[in-house]
Scaffold this motif. Structure first.
Motif, PDB file in Angstrom:
ATOM      1  N   HIS A   1      17.451  65.928 170.643  1.00  0.00           N
ATOM      2  CA  HIS A   1      17.850  64.359 171.139  1.00  0.00           C
ATOM      3  C   HIS A   1      16.382  63.387 170.977  1.00  0.00           C
ATOM      4  O   HIS A   1      15.169  63.564 171.465  1.00  0.00           O
ATOM      5  CB  HIS A   1      18.068  64.844 173.194  1.00  0.00           C
ATOM      6  CG  HIS A   1      18.529  62.783 173.192  1.00  0.00           C
ATOM      7  ND1 HIS A   1      19.649  62.967 173.423  1.00  0.00           N
ATOM      8  CD2 HIS A   1      17.142  62.009 174.119  1.00  0.00           C
ATOM      9  CE1 HIS A   1      19.274  61.043 173.585  1.00  0.00           C
ATOM     10  NE2 HIS A   1      18.631  61.078 174.048  1.00  0.00           N
ATOM     11  N   SER A   2      17.256  62.163 170.366  1.00  0.00           N
ATOM     12  CA  SER A   2      15.977  61.628 170.067  1.00  0.00           C
ATOM     13  C   SER A   2      16.674  59.971 170.176  1.00  0.00           C
ATOM     14  O   SER A   2      17.907  60.092 169.920  1.00  0.00           O
ATOM     15  CB  SER A   2      15.418  61.466 168.794  1.00  0.00           C
ATOM     16  OG  SER A   2      16.525  60.752 167.674  1.00  0.00           O
ATOM     17  N   GLN A   3      16.242  58.997 171.043  1.00  0.00           N
ATOM     18  CA  GLN A   3      16.172  57.818 171.597  1.00  0.00           C
ATOM     19  C   GLN A   3      15.615  56.682 171.226  1.00  0.00           C
ATOM     20  O   GLN A   3      14.708  56.915 171.800  1.00  0.00           O
ATOM     21  CB  GLN A   3      17.477  57.928 173.087  1.00  0.00           C
ATOM     22  CG  GLN A   3      17.928  56.972 173.495  1.00  0.00           C
ATOM     23  CD  GLN A   3      18.478  56.586 174.653  1.00  0.00           C
ATOM     24  OE1 GLN A   3      18.786  57.499 175.558  1.00  0.00           O
ATOM     25  NE2 GLN A   3      19.586  55.956 175.105  1.00  0.00           N
TER      26      GLN A   3
ATOM     27  N   THR B   1       9.484  67.577 175.181  1.00  0.00           N
ATOM     28  CA  THR B   1      10.218  66.229 175.873  1.00  0.00           C
ATOM     29  C   THR B   1       8.855  65.223 175.604  1.00  0.00           C
ATOM     30  O   THR B   1       7.473  65.188 176.183  1.00  0.00           O
ATOM     31  CB  THR B   1      10.578  66.043 177.170  1.00  0.00           C
ATOM     32  OG1 THR B   1      11.455  67.668 177.209  1.00  0.00           O
ATOM     33  CG2 THR B   1      11.206  65.136 177.677  1.00  0.00           C
TER      34      THR B   1
ATOM     35  N   ILE C   1      11.115  55.881 174.580  1.00  0.00           N
ATOM     36  CA  ILE C   1      11.476  56.175 173.710  1.00  0.00           C
ATOM     37  C   ILE C   1      11.608  57.965 174.133  1.00  0.00           C
ATOM     38  O   ILE C   1      10.963  57.800 175.195  1.00  0.00           O
ATOM     39  CB  ILE C   1      10.285  56.550 172.569  1.00  0.00           C
ATOM     40  CG1 ILE C   1       9.697  55.137 171.614  1.00  0.00           C
ATOM     41  CG2 ILE C   1      10.336  57.208 171.541  1.00  0.00           C
ATOM     42  CD1 ILE C   1       8.696  54.650 171.565  1.00  0.00           C
ATOM     43  N   HIS C   2      13.045  58.643 174.277  1.00  0.00           N
ATOM     44  CA  HIS C   2      12.995  59.084 174.444  1.00  0.00           C
ATOM     45  C   HIS C   2      13.520  60.894 173.221  1.00  0.00           C
ATOM     46  O   HIS C   2      13.816  60.231 172.311  1.00  0.00           O
ATOM     47  CB  HIS C   2      13.717  59.682 175.566  1.00  0.00           C
ATOM     48  CG  HIS C   2      14.030  60.983 176.225  1.00  0.00           C
ATOM     49  ND1 HIS C   2      13.382  61.230 177.315  1.00  0.00           N
ATOM     50  CD2 HIS C   2      15.192  62.040 176.087  1.00  0.00           C
ATOM     51  CE1 HIS C   2      13.642  62.592 178.128  1.00  0.00           C
ATOM     52  NE2 HIS C   2      15.113  62.846 177.126  1.00  0.00           N
ATOM     53  N   LEU C   3      12.446  61.879 173.022  1.00  0.00           N
ATOM     54  CA  LEU C   3      12.838  62.705 172.375  1.00  0.00           C
ATOM     55  C   LEU C   3      12.576  64.495 173.056  1.00  0.00           C
ATOM     56  O   LEU C   3      12.059  64.461 173.729  1.00  0.00           O
ATOM     57  CB  LEU C   3      11.654  62.690 171.281  1.00  0.00           C
ATOM     58  CG  LEU C   3      11.650  63.405 170.362  1.00  0.00           C
ATOM     59  CD1 LEU C   3      12.692  63.336 168.941  1.00  0.00           C
ATOM     60  CD2 LEU C   3      10.242  63.872 169.163  1.00  0.00           C
TER      61      LEU C   3
ATOM     62  N   LEU D   1      11.019  57.738 163.933  1.00  0.00           N
ATOM     63  CA  LEU D   1      11.332  58.717 164.976  1.00  0.00           C
ATOM     64  C   LEU D   1      11.299  60.112 164.598  1.00  0.00           C
ATOM     65  O   LEU D   1      10.530  61.146 164.417  1.00  0.00           O
ATOM     66  CB  LEU D   1      12.062  58.390 166.196  1.00  0.00           C
ATOM     67  CG  LEU D   1      11.741  58.933 167.335  1.00  0.00           C
ATOM     68  CD1 LEU D   1      10.182  59.429 167.557  1.00  0.00           C
ATOM     69  CD2 LEU D   1      12.413  58.974 168.619  1.00  0.00           C
ATOM     70  N   LEU D   2      13.210  60.074 163.618  1.00  0.00           N
ATOM     71  CA  LEU D   2      13.495  61.607 163.285  1.00  0.00           C
ATOM     72  C   LEU D   2      12.700  62.180 162.688  1.00  0.00           C
ATOM     73  O   LEU D   2      12.404  63.113 162.423  1.00  0.00           O
ATOM     74  CB  LEU D   2      14.691  61.362 163.479  1.00  0.00           C
ATOM     75  CG  LEU D   2      15.756  62.544 163.108  1.00  0.00           C
ATOM     76  CD1 LEU D   2      15.504  63.151 163.996  1.00  0.00           C
ATOM     77  CD2 LEU D   2      17.160  61.762 162.404  1.00  0.00           C
TER      78      LEU D   2
ATOM     79  N   VAL E   1      15.121  68.888 166.539  1.00  0.00           N
ATOM     80  CA  VAL E   1      15.766  67.873 167.146  1.00  0.00           C
ATOM     81  C   VAL E   1      16.309  68.136 168.000  1.00  0.00           C
ATOM     82  O   VAL E   1      17.804  68.363 167.626  1.00  0.00           O
ATOM     83  CB  VAL E   1      15.599  66.588 166.271  1.00  0.00           C
ATOM     84  CG1 VAL E   1      15.234  65.198 167.571  1.00  0.00           C
ATOM     85  CG2 VAL E   1      14.457  66.110 165.998  1.00  0.00           C
TER      86      VAL E   1
ATOM     87  N   SER F   1       9.231  63.168 163.731  1.00  0.00           N
ATOM     88  CA  SER F   1      10.020  64.335 164.732  1.00  0.00           C
ATOM     89  C   SER F   1      10.074  65.945 163.868  1.00  0.00           C
ATOM     90  O   SER F   1       9.417  67.078 164.274  1.00  0.00           O
ATOM     91  CB  SER F   1      11.555  64.272 165.555  1.00  0.00           C
ATOM     92  OG  SER F   1      10.886  63.158 166.234  1.00  0.00           O
TER      93      SER F   1
ATOM     94  N   LYS G   1      14.421  54.045 164.744  1.00  0.00           N
ATOM     95  CA  LYS G   1      15.264  55.272 165.257  1.00  0.00           C
ATOM     96  C   LYS G   1      15.147  56.099 163.433  1.00  0.00           C
ATOM     97  O   LYS G   1      14.362  57.379 163.871  1.00  0.00           O
ATOM     98  CB  LYS G   1      16.355  54.843 165.190  1.00  0.00           C
ATOM     99  CG  LYS G   1      16.325  54.001 166.267  1.00  0.00           C
ATOM    100  CD  LYS G   1      17.954  54.120 166.524  1.00  0.00           C
ATOM    101  CE  LYS G   1      18.095  52.639 167.733  1.00  0.00           C
ATOM    102  NZ  LYS G   1      19.657  52.293 167.076  1.00  0.00           N
TER     103      LYS G   1
END
Length: 179
Positions: free
Chosen positions: A20-22, A136, A32-34, A160-161, A18, A164, A157
């Motif tokens: 970047h995760s936000q 992305t 969400i942005h990954l 998501l991580l 990963v 991912s 959060k």
């Protein structure tokens, strides 16, 4: 597919990671942005992410997925997910219109009449990278169910991580040339 996380440190995983995760909360919307690096050829990542009848193989939270119908470059897909936060467990249904846009882009739009979301828009971009594939995901999700402020975003959060990480591992292990 549902992946739900703001500025967590990148986590190295096998060969993929990963980057970047936000997750940001804006009222009742989750933005969400990954970004992920996956050590699998781009065509294989794309094939697995668009095999809508088999999404449960990529995520522990997906209970079932199926294509309801297909028209041109669009598929109507039902995804049922189940997850627990602390002692609260919830089953979530999303009926999405999945559209292949070319050049590695896939757009998913939730049908609010058949989903547990007032609205949901997700854009995947799958592109070749120096090593494997760069993926992305950008999403704007407005759940129909209550998500507690502050703690809900923090849990989002973390989930998501975690999801991912599972996605990367499952994509890498499912690839035909996986070790």
């Amino acid at each position: 597919m549902t992946l739900l996380a703001a500025c967590l440190c990148p986590a190295a995983l096998h060969a993929g990671e990963v980057l970047h995760s936000q997750v940001r909360r804006d009222g009742d919307h989750f933005l969400i942005h990954l970004q992920m690096q996956i050590d699998v050829p781009t065509d294989e990542v794309y094939r697995q992410l668009t095999d809508y009848d088999q999404l449960h193989r990529l995520s522990d939270v997906i209970v079932s997925s199926r294509v309801i119908d297909t028209r041109d470059h669009r598929q109507r897909v039902e995804v049922i997910s189940e997850g627990c936060v602390l002692v609260f467990c919830r089953r979530v249904t999303q009926v999405q219109i999945a559209t292949t846009l070319g050049q590695g882009y896939i757009r998913l739009i939730d049908d609010p009449q058949q989903s547990d979301f007032h609205s949901g828009r997700t854009l995947w971009h799958i592109a070749p990278a120096e090593r494997g594939t760069h993926v992305t995901l950008s999403a704007d999700l407005q759940p129909r169910f209550w998500v507690p402020p502050l703690i809900g975003t923090a849990i989002f959060k973390h989930k998501l991580l975690s999801e991912s990480t599972t996605l990367i591992n499952n994509l890498e292990q499912s690839a035909p040339d996986a070790p």
